[in-house]
Design an enzyme around this catalytic site. Structure first.
Site, short mmCIF file in Angstrom:
data_model
loop_
_atom_site.label_atom_id
_atom_site.label_comp_id
_atom_site.label_asym_id
_atom_site.label_seq_id
_atom_site.Cartn_x
_atom_site.Cartn_y
_atom_site.Cartn_z
N ASP A 180 27.75 0.74 19.23
CA ASP A 180 26.44 0.11 18.72
C ASP A 180 25.82 -1.14 19.68
O ASP A 180 26.07 -1.42 20.84
CB ASP A 180 27.58 -1.01 18.04
CG ASP A 180 27.31 -1.97 16.92
OD1 ASP A 180 25.73 -2.24 16.62
OD2 ASP A 180 27.92 -2.99 15.97
N ASN A 240 22.01 2.05 7.33
CA ASN A 240 20.35 1.80 7.77
C ASN A 240 18.82 2.13 7.25
O ASN A 240 18.19 1.57 7.94
CB ASN A 240 20.41 2.44 9.33
CG ASN A 240 21.95 2.51 9.78
OD1 ASN A 240 22.32 2.82 10.95
ND2 ASN A 240 23.06 1.24 10.27
#
Ligand code: V0D
Length: 265
Positions: free
Chosen positions: A31, A79
């Site tokens: 991330d 996503n």
């Protein structure tokens, strides 16, 4: 930090690592690529690109150490909600990665696996991944497990549906439904559960990654954004893992160091 200093640092950490107590399966939530780019006034895709360089370094490091399985959260079912240009860019990364790395992975006897629903990813991407899966299917070294279009809850729902269909065909009965059976219908079929989960960028959560499999996994967090993550962070995570007492729900050991937050970085 100058390159020479970095290498000495790595070596010092490397020497401290107990080769007998390595985590077999390490999972990583990579991330902070977008934030890394934004902090530099760059488009998010530049962060993803830089994140791929980090990924290559960590794959090499894990392989050299003798890690058994490396699972990487590359693209979640959530996503898809990102701007379509970013999604398009991300979907080109597997092909780009494999074009440059597949021969090297094969040389190292690495086996690629995928967790997630590939039926929804663009055909070019799917074909590139499927080719790599086939080409490395006989490899017996480290497993490189990419989570692509992956969600932990949907993985469990999918497993339930598979089990139900077997029950309806009369191939399983109610008594056959056990934790082991459910685990065998997850994307991670024959892989042992992760021993260590690493998440970069300072978020202290699991975000729907390997929900079932992380039940007893040791967690390690760093504020460092993924493009700035290095071998040094990876080695530090493993060293910290080695200081912990794993209890797997048992009581005998002291309760300490279960959740670690990296101080600096
Ligand atoms: C972007 C940083 C490798 C995190 C790493 C589908 C986000 C680079 C792959 C890859 C991404 C996936 C499957 C495979 C081989 C490689 C990848 C995505 C994003 C999104 F079989 N890096 N990578 N896939 N990033």
């Amino acid at each position: 930090m100058p390159e020479k200093e970095k290498v000495t640092n790595d070596l010092a950490l490397l020497q401290k690592i107990d080769r007998e107590k390595l985590p077999f399966h390490v999972a990583i939530i990579m991330d902070g690529n977008g934030r890394w780019a934004r902090q530099r006034g760059l488009p998010r895709i530049v962060g993803h690109k830089k994140g791929m360089d980090t990924l290559k370094q960590i794959v090499t490091c894990a392989h050299e150490l003798g890690i058994g399985v490396l699972s990487l959260y590359a693209f979640s079912t959530e996503n898809w909600k990102r701007p379509s240009l970013e999604v398009d860019f991300l979907m080109r990364l597997p092909e780009e990665y494999l074009h440059k790395e597949l021969d090297r992975l094969i040389e190292k006897n690495i086996k690629i696996m995928v967790a997630g629903d590939l039926s929804q990813v663009p055909e070019r991407t799917r074909l590139a991944i499927e080719k790599a899966l086939i080409k490395t299917s006989g490899n017996t070294g480290m497993v490189l497990n990419f989570a692509v279009n992956y969600g932990g809850r949907s993985e469990i729902v999918r497993a339930c549906k598979k089990i139900l269909s077997f029950i309806l065909e009369g191939r399983y009965s109610e008594e056959d439904i056990t934790e082991e059976l459910l685990a065998r219908h997850l994307y991670t079929v024959n892989l042992p559960d992760p021993d260590l989960l690493i998440r970069s960028s300072g978020e202290i959560r699991i975000s729907n990654f390997m929900l079932w499999q992380l039940a007893y996994t040791e967690l390690w967090f760093t504020k460092t954004l993924w493009p700035d993550f290095s071998r040094e962070h990876f080695l530090r995570a493993i060293l910290d893992y080695q200081t912990r007492e794993r209890r797997f729900g048992n009581i005998q050991a002291k309760a300490h160091g279960k959740l670690h937050i990296d101080e600096e970085g």
